[in-house]
Design an enzyme around this catalytic site. Structure first.
Site, PDB file in Angstrom:
ATOM      1  N   HIS A 185      -7.086  -5.940  -1.468  1.00 23.75           N
ATOM      2  CA  HIS A 185      -6.024  -4.971  -1.211  1.00 23.75           C
ATOM      3  C   HIS A 185      -5.016  -5.410  -0.160  1.00 23.75           C
ATOM      4  O   HIS A 185      -3.856  -4.996  -0.201  1.00 23.75           O
ATOM      5  CB  HIS A 185      -6.659  -3.649  -0.763  1.00 23.75           C
ATOM      6  N   ASP A 226       0.862  -1.183   0.000  1.00 27.47           N
ATOM      7  CA  ASP A 226       0.000   0.000   0.000  1.00 27.47           C
ATOM      8  C   ASP A 226       0.902   1.238   0.000  1.00 27.47           C
ATOM      9  O   ASP A 226       1.800   1.322  -0.841  1.00 27.47           O
ATOM     10  CB  ASP A 226      -0.978  -0.052   1.176  1.00 27.47           C
TER      11      ASP A 226
END
Length: 323
Positions: free
Chosen positions: A299, A100
């Site tokens: 994610h 991320d």
């Protein structure tokens, strides 16, 4: 739990979880996470003969929490990573791994400090070179100016986003984690008008997917209840500063061996659907990249799919191990 060390980077004091012996593999988390996001990677990395280390990025957990937005610019975060790597392994460059926001941090560390980092791996966020304009311009053109909500626009003003997240940290984390996980049905991330808040229309997951246990969630909640969200969210308030800092590197490529692992259900991997092949996107900028897409993964790559990530990561680490 691994050992914790506090390292003075001159700009901040960074808490680092450290375990094992051998060449250094330094891991950098994203938003809203912690060194603990790498809990599944410690044993495989150390068993492969490396030192596994994971930082709390400044603003998070046990690290310093400066009170100015500009203290969370990419330049400062890259300096933290380089200082921690040097403190843990002063005689040789380190291998860095990010997820991320940790991915842009390690990509830009490899780009700007090739002397300090011998190889780079990133999860979720591909590298597309130094941008010709700040990301604020990009998302406003694509979302805000068309009357559509975009979470990074919601994060720009200091105060409202922090208040929403801190009102009920457990509720915030559960909804945010679930909305962009591989377990969430299509459309769980709401399509809403500009001016909405992040949590507006977000799904309350019940039960939460098994990849995040109640005990794991407890750890994250305790960290954010202690640290607050000003530092983590301020990362999103530095797009213009980051753009300006990186302009001298526009003609430079990341020449180190590189690994990318993304998920087919991760909006960050596809840049919100704008990129059909993130690995092809990267090759002009990272010529030695090796890429993998995990089918159905959302994610939270290394938490959702730890066994697959560990297999790919350890195999790559063994091939880029310093001789």
């Amino acid at each position: 739990m691994p050992d914790f060390r506090m390292i003075d980077t001159e700009g901040a004091t960074i808490r680092v979880a450290v375990e094992g012996a051998g060449p250094l593999v330094l891991m950098v988390h994203g938003f809203p996470e912690s060194w603990y996001s790498w809990r599944h990677q410690f044993a495989p990395v150390t068993q492969a003969g490396f030192t596994a280390a994971a930082i709390d990025v400044r603003g998070y957990g046990g690290s310093s929490k400066p009170n100015r937005v500009e203290d969370y610019a990419m330049e400062a975060l890259v300096a933290d990573i380089a200082a921690v790597a040097h403190a843990l392994q002063p005689d040789a460059p380190a291998i860095i791994v990010g997820h991320d926001w940790g991915a842009p941090q390690v990509w830009n560390s490899a780009l700007t400090r090739p002397d300090a980092f011998s190889a780079v791996a990133a999860l979720s966020v591909p590298y597309a070179g130094v941008s010709t304009r700040p990301f604020t311009e990009v998302f406003r053109q694509a979302f805000t100016n068309k009357g559509r909500f975009f979470y990074q626009e919601w994060f720009q003003e200091v105060g409202p986003a922090e208040a929403e997240a801190e009102r009920d940290v457990r509720d915030f984390l559960r909804k945010f984690y679930y909305a962009i996980s591989g377990d969430a049905p299509e459309g769980t991330w709401p399509n809403k008008p500009a001016g909405a808040t992040l949590l507006q229309d977000m799904v309350h997951p019940d039960p939460f997917p098994a990849w995040l246990s109640p005990e794991d969630l407890d750890y994250f909640v305790a960290e954010f209840e202690a640290s607050g969200f000003f530092g983590p969210i301020s990362r999103y308030r530095n797009h213009e500063r980051d753009h300006d800092w990186l302009q001298p590197y526009r003609e430079r490529r990341i020449e180190q061996p590189a690994l990318f692992i993304g998920g087919t259900k991760d909006p960050a991997t596809t840049l919100f659907g704008a990129v059909a092949d993130p690995i092809a996107l990267m090759r002009p900028h990272v010529p030695l990249v090796e890429g993998h897409l995990l089918e159905g993964c959302g994610h939270w790559t290394q938490q959702e799919r730890p066994e697959e990530v560990n297999r790919l990561l350890v195999d790559w680490l063994n091939r880029v191990r310093p001789r």
